[in-house]
Motif scaffolding. Structure first.
Motif, PDB file in Angstrom:
ATOM      1  N   SER A   1      67.712  68.328  66.328  1.00 15.80           N
ATOM      2  CA  SER A   1      67.730  67.622  64.998  1.00 15.80           C
ATOM      3  C   SER A   1      68.793  68.436  64.123  1.00 15.80           C
ATOM      4  N   SER A   2      69.162  69.645  64.424  1.00 18.55           N
ATOM      5  CA  SER A   2      70.610  70.131  63.903  1.00 18.55           C
ATOM      6  C   SER A   2      70.874  71.196  64.760  1.00 18.55           C
ATOM      7  N   GLU A   3      72.017  72.060  64.412  1.00 12.65           N
ATOM      8  CA  GLU A   3      72.537  73.099  65.346  1.00 12.65           C
ATOM      9  C   GLU A   3      71.693  74.136  65.470  1.00 12.65           C
ATOM     10  N   LYS A   4      70.584  74.478  64.356  1.00 11.48           N
ATOM     11  CA  LYS A   4      69.678  75.571  64.307  1.00 11.48           C
ATOM     12  C   LYS A   4      68.166  75.053  64.746  1.00 11.48           C
ATOM     13  N   VAL A   5      67.918  73.712  64.981  1.00 11.52           N
ATOM     14  CA  VAL A   5      66.617  73.485  65.233  1.00 11.52           C
ATOM     15  C   VAL A   5      66.512  72.418  66.503  1.00 11.52           C
ATOM     16  N   ARG A   6      65.578  72.473  67.354  1.00  7.74           N
ATOM     17  CA  ARG A   6      65.421  71.527  68.255  1.00  7.74           C
ATOM     18  C   ARG A   6      63.533  71.270  67.939  1.00  7.74           C
ATOM     19  N   ARG A   7      63.261  70.118  68.395  1.00  8.58           N
ATOM     20  CA  ARG A   7      61.993  69.602  68.562  1.00  8.58           C
ATOM     21  C   ARG A   7      61.284  69.256  69.614  1.00  8.58           C
ATOM     22  N   GLY A   8      60.204  69.806  70.132  1.00 11.52           N
ATOM     23  CA  GLY A   8      59.773  69.488  71.307  1.00 11.52           C
ATOM     24  C   GLY A   8      58.728  68.668  71.426  1.00 11.52           C
ATOM     25  N   PHE A   9      58.460  67.571  72.346  1.00 21.87           N
ATOM     26  CA  PHE A   9      57.586  66.514  72.389  1.00 21.87           C
ATOM     27  C   PHE A   9      57.641  66.016  73.813  1.00 21.87           C
ATOM     28  N   CYS A  10      56.350  65.633  74.028  1.00 27.54           N
ATOM     29  CA  CYS A  10      56.045  65.050  75.640  1.00 27.54           C
ATOM     30  C   CYS A  10      56.623  63.714  75.776  1.00 27.54           C
ATOM     31  N   SER A  11      57.482  63.781  76.845  1.00 24.02           N
ATOM     32  CA  SER A  11      58.297  62.655  77.286  1.00 24.02           C
ATOM     33  C   SER A  11      57.287  61.708  77.783  1.00 24.02           C
ATOM     34  N   ILE A  12      55.866  61.752  78.083  1.00 21.54           N
ATOM     35  CA  ILE A  12      55.128  60.657  78.535  1.00 21.54           C
ATOM     36  C   ILE A  12      54.587  60.071  77.409  1.00 21.54           C
ATOM     37  N   CYS A  13      53.694  60.832  76.466  1.00 18.47           N
ATOM     38  CA  CYS A  13      52.909  60.114  75.551  1.00 18.47           C
ATOM     39  C   CYS A  13      53.556  60.444  73.997  1.00 18.47           C
ATOM     40  N   GLY A  14      54.503  61.062  74.099  1.00 20.41           N
ATOM     41  CA  GLY A  14      55.339  61.351  72.806  1.00 20.41           C
ATOM     42  C   GLY A  14      54.861  62.352  71.807  1.00 20.41           C
ATOM     43  N   SER A  15      53.813  63.101  72.175  1.00 14.73           N
ATOM     44  CA  SER A  15      53.237  63.955  71.147  1.00 14.73           C
ATOM     45  C   SER A  15      54.314  64.954  70.674  1.00 14.73           C
ATOM     46  N   SER A  16      54.199  65.157  69.306  1.00 20.20           N
ATOM     47  CA  SER A  16      55.231  66.100  68.539  1.00 20.20           C
ATOM     48  C   SER A  16      54.469  67.429  68.739  1.00 20.20           C
ATOM     49  N   LEU A  17      54.863  68.231  69.293  1.00 22.02           N
ATOM     50  CA  LEU A  17      54.305  69.630  69.728  1.00 22.02           C
ATOM     51  C   LEU A  17      55.075  70.795  69.037  1.00 22.02           C
ATOM     52  N   PHE A  18      56.305  70.959  69.099  1.00 26.42           N
ATOM     53  CA  PHE A  18      57.031  72.268  68.660  1.00 26.42           C
ATOM     54  C   PHE A  18      58.103  71.785  67.690  1.00 26.42           C
ATOM     55  N   PHE A  19      58.410  72.988  66.908  1.00 31.95           N
ATOM     56  CA  PHE A  19      59.629  73.013  65.792  1.00 31.95           C
ATOM     57  C   PHE A  19      60.170  74.287  66.365  1.00 31.95           C
ATOM     58  N   ASP A  20      61.254  74.463  67.187  1.00 36.89           N
ATOM     59  CA  ASP A  20      61.836  75.602  67.425  1.00 36.89           C
ATOM     60  C   ASP A  20      63.270  76.022  66.890  1.00 36.89           C
ATOM     61  N   ALA A  21      63.089  76.999  66.128  1.00 37.07           N
ATOM     62  CA  ALA A  21      64.428  77.589  65.478  1.00 37.07           C
ATOM     63  C   ALA A  21      65.265  78.344  66.475  1.00 37.07           C
ATOM     64  N   VAL A  22      66.153  77.717  66.857  1.00 34.83           N
ATOM     65  CA  VAL A  22      67.129  78.001  68.123  1.00 34.83           C
ATOM     66  C   VAL A  22      67.440  79.520  68.211  1.00 34.83           C
ATOM     67  N   PHE A  23      68.034  80.100  66.889  1.00 34.04           N
ATOM     68  CA  PHE A  23      68.395  81.022  66.786  1.00 34.04           C
ATOM     69  C   PHE A  23      67.516  82.355  66.262  1.00 34.04           C
ATOM     70  N   GLN A  24      66.206  81.940  66.264  1.00 32.61           N
ATOM     71  CA  GLN A  24      65.262  82.797  65.894  1.00 32.61           C
ATOM     72  C   GLN A  24      64.198  83.331  67.125  1.00 32.61           C
ATOM     73  N   ASP A  25      63.290  84.238  66.671  1.00 34.47           N
ATOM     74  CA  ASP A  25      62.345  84.715  68.018  1.00 34.47           C
ATOM     75  C   ASP A  25      61.047  83.783  67.718  1.00 34.47           C
ATOM     76  N   TRP A  26      60.967  82.792  67.089  1.00 28.68           N
ATOM     77  CA  TRP A  26      59.667  82.387  66.794  1.00 28.68           C
ATOM     78  C   TRP A  26      59.746  80.913  67.090  1.00 28.68           C
ATOM     79  N   THR A  27      58.611  80.223  67.410  1.00 25.64           N
ATOM     80  CA  THR A  27      58.525  78.508  67.694  1.00 25.64           C
ATOM     81  C   THR A  27      57.285  78.230  66.799  1.00 25.64           C
ATOM     82  N   SER A  28      57.290  77.123  66.104  1.00 32.60           N
ATOM     83  CA  SER A  28      56.214  76.666  65.315  1.00 32.60           C
ATOM     84  C   SER A  28      55.603  75.518  66.173  1.00 32.60           C
ATOM     85  N   ILE A  29      54.219  75.825  66.101  1.00 31.78           N
ATOM     86  CA  ILE A  29      53.415  74.886  66.835  1.00 31.78           C
ATOM     87  C   ILE A  29      52.777  73.873  66.073  1.00 31.78           C
TER      88      ILE A  29
END
Length: 126
Positions: A61-89
């Motif tokens: 969704s930006s240079e710094k962020v990607r959002r993870g979801f299931c390709s089958i049911c579409g559930s929103s699962l993760f917010f990943d700060a690409v240049f950080q060492d943490w992922t939000s559940i």
């Protein structure tokens, strides 16, 4: 131990513990990705184990962020700060009690007009 999954069960995840209490984000991107505001808490990315990762899709969704979801049911699962060492559940994807409470609301200047925030927690405009 934090355990969770997507709606259809194609993806499961575990992590040992949250880095801090969850935050509710009311920004336009989170609202569009989740269909409402997003509540999430970070874990160390290295500690996050994903089973069924072949069913994961990531939207940058930006240079710094990607959002993870299931390709089958579409559930929103993760917010990943690409240049950080943490992922939000996404808190809604966690199975069972979480044992935590929201600590704050962020990007409230962008919140939807169809709801109010009146839980007494701190609110940050951005």
């Amino acid at each position: 131990m934090i355990k969770g999954s997507c709606l259809c069960g194609a993806i499961h995840f575990t992590a040992p513990t949250f880095l801090e209490a969850p935050t509710a984000c009311h920004c336009t991107n989170c609202r569009k990705h989740h269909g409402h505001y997003e509540a999430g808490a970070g874990v160390k990315t290295a500690d996050l184990t994903i089973t069924g990762a072949e069913n994961m899709r990531w939207y940058h969704s930006s240079e710094k962020v990607r959002r993870g979801f299931c390709s089958i049911c579409g559930s929103s699962l993760f917010f990943d700060a690409v240049f950080q060492d943490w992922t939000s559940i996404s808190m809604g994807a966690i199975d069972g009690p979480t044992g935590v409470k929201l600590k704050q609301h962020i990007f409230v200047a962008d919140k939807g007009d169809y709801y109010e925030i009146n839980d007494g927690l701190p609110q940050n405009e951005q």
